[in-house]
Scaffold this motif. Sequence first.
Motif, mmCIF file in Angstrom:
data_model
loop_
_atom_site.group_PDB
_atom_site.id
_atom_site.type_symbol
_atom_site.label_atom_id
_atom_site.label_comp_id
_atom_site.label_asym_id
_atom_site.label_seq_id
_atom_site.Cartn_x
_atom_site.Cartn_y
_atom_site.Cartn_z
ATOM 1 N N ASP A 178 0.918 -1.114 0.204
ATOM 2 C CA ASP A 178 -0.154 0.028 0.149
ATOM 3 C C ASP A 178 0.894 1.425 0.164
ATOM 4 O O ASP A 178 2.022 1.165 0.527
ATOM 5 C CB ASP A 178 -1.072 -0.249 1.430
ATOM 6 C CG ASP A 178 -2.223 0.832 1.243
ATOM 7 O OD1 ASP A 178 -2.383 1.361 -0.114
ATOM 8 O OD2 ASP A 178 -2.886 0.491 2.253
ATOM 9 N N ASP A 179 0.399 2.373 -0.539
ATOM 10 C CA ASP A 179 1.067 3.639 -0.191
ATOM 11 C C ASP A 179 2.392 3.928 -1.108
ATOM 12 O O ASP A 179 3.283 4.294 -0.368
ATOM 13 C CB ASP A 179 1.096 4.372 1.056
ATOM 14 C CG ASP A 179 -0.216 4.281 1.473
ATOM 15 O OD1 ASP A 179 -1.312 4.419 0.982
ATOM 16 O OD2 ASP A 179 -0.461 4.103 2.691
ATOM 17 N N ASP A 201 0.604 5.484 -4.469
ATOM 18 C CA ASP A 201 0.029 6.141 -3.579
ATOM 19 C C ASP A 201 -0.697 7.489 -4.468
ATOM 20 O O ASP A 201 -0.091 7.773 -5.503
ATOM 21 C CB ASP A 201 1.169 6.766 -2.654
ATOM 22 C CG ASP A 201 0.355 7.535 -1.495
ATOM 23 O OD1 ASP A 201 -0.474 6.884 -0.668
ATOM 24 O OD2 ASP A 201 0.387 8.762 -1.472
ATOM 25 N N GLU A 235 -4.240 4.520 -6.978
ATOM 26 C CA GLU A 235 -5.255 4.899 -6.107
ATOM 27 C C GLU A 235 -5.546 6.305 -6.117
ATOM 28 O O GLU A 235 -4.614 6.968 -6.573
ATOM 29 C CB GLU A 235 -5.225 4.352 -4.719
ATOM 30 C CG GLU A 235 -4.006 4.997 -4.109
ATOM 31 C CD GLU A 235 -3.926 4.317 -2.679
ATOM 32 O OE1 GLU A 235 -4.553 3.208 -2.237
ATOM 33 O OE2 GLU A 235 -2.861 4.677 -1.750
HETATM 34 CA CA CA Z 1 -3.157 3.465 0.007
#
Ligand code: CA
Length: 278
Positions: A178-179, A201, A235
């Motif tokens: 993630d990110d 991200d 995202e």
């Molecule tokens: Ca994220």
Amino acid sequence: MAKNTKNQYIFFSQDVHQQLLKQAKIEQALHYAIENNEISLVYQPQLNKQYKLCGVEALVRWHSSELGFIPPEVFIPIAEQTGLMPKLGQYIMNKSMNEITVLQHKLSTLFSLAINVSVKQFIQLNFFELLMQSIEDFGDKELPLTIEITESLFIESMDVLLPIFEKMKQHQISLALDDFGTGYSSLSMLREAPIDELKIDKSFVDHITENNIDKAMVKSIINMGKNLKMRVLAEGIESLEHAKILSKYGCDLFQGYYISKPLNIKELEVYVNTILKK
Ligand code: CA
Ligand code: C2E
Ligand code: CA
Ligand code: CA
């Protein structure tokens, strides 16, 4: 000067005091929240290039009867610090699997469920066993699962993490980073852990329409992901323009307000139904 220093000191200490008080209040209310159904989940759709629904990411929401709406970015760290995270994490895992499995059976469809797992939850002694238990009790063996982790996880030693990753692999549970791009150890992590999916991200996506540096970086991240045989998801897609550029660069999966805001389970049912009819 001395006075100034003193004043500053008083100001600072009051600030810290207020902060601690607020934190203690949230902690107390959080105990109550977990027991009293104040915690709910919303799901944000993830689409592929053909606009087909591939999955949803579960995101936790807390409407406290006492304190009002508290964002996850505020209460997740407090849950982590105060030892509440394993319990909260288990609740999130069970509830999301249950809601999504029931919905998929009802609509006879299948898409993956991504669950965010924080450091403290991931490294609790029996994380993998609890995950398996959750699938057995509330999920379905058919339900494709992704566990989203962040780079902060990697302050833990690889000796602890790798066996868990290995067991997840054996059960076809995907691992998403993630990110991606925001931490300092991103690249070494990619080398060491069996990551299946890179989540670029939002901060990189934000300015790809006008900033050439961000454009070049996103392009490079996507290429790197491809070379490493990973899926790449962007995202924070907020416009058609974002989606177009990312698609051109070869991004596989898309998530963001432009596609859909996170939806509660009833709204998700309506969303999936409309998509299925298309
Ligand atoms: Ca994220
Ligand atoms: P995240 O995992 O990076 O989740 C994405 C966040 O971006 C979500 O915020 C989502 O609502 C928001 N978002 C998605 N698309 C857009 C967009 O197009 N524009 C904008 N401005 N925002 C967008 P949310 O739900 O407030 O969650 C914030 C963070 O809290 C998450 O970041 C995650 O780190 C953490 N979190 C949320 N739910 C959970 C959970 O169930 N467990 C754990 N451990 N952490 C969670
Ligand atoms: Ca996430
Ligand atoms: Ca984030």
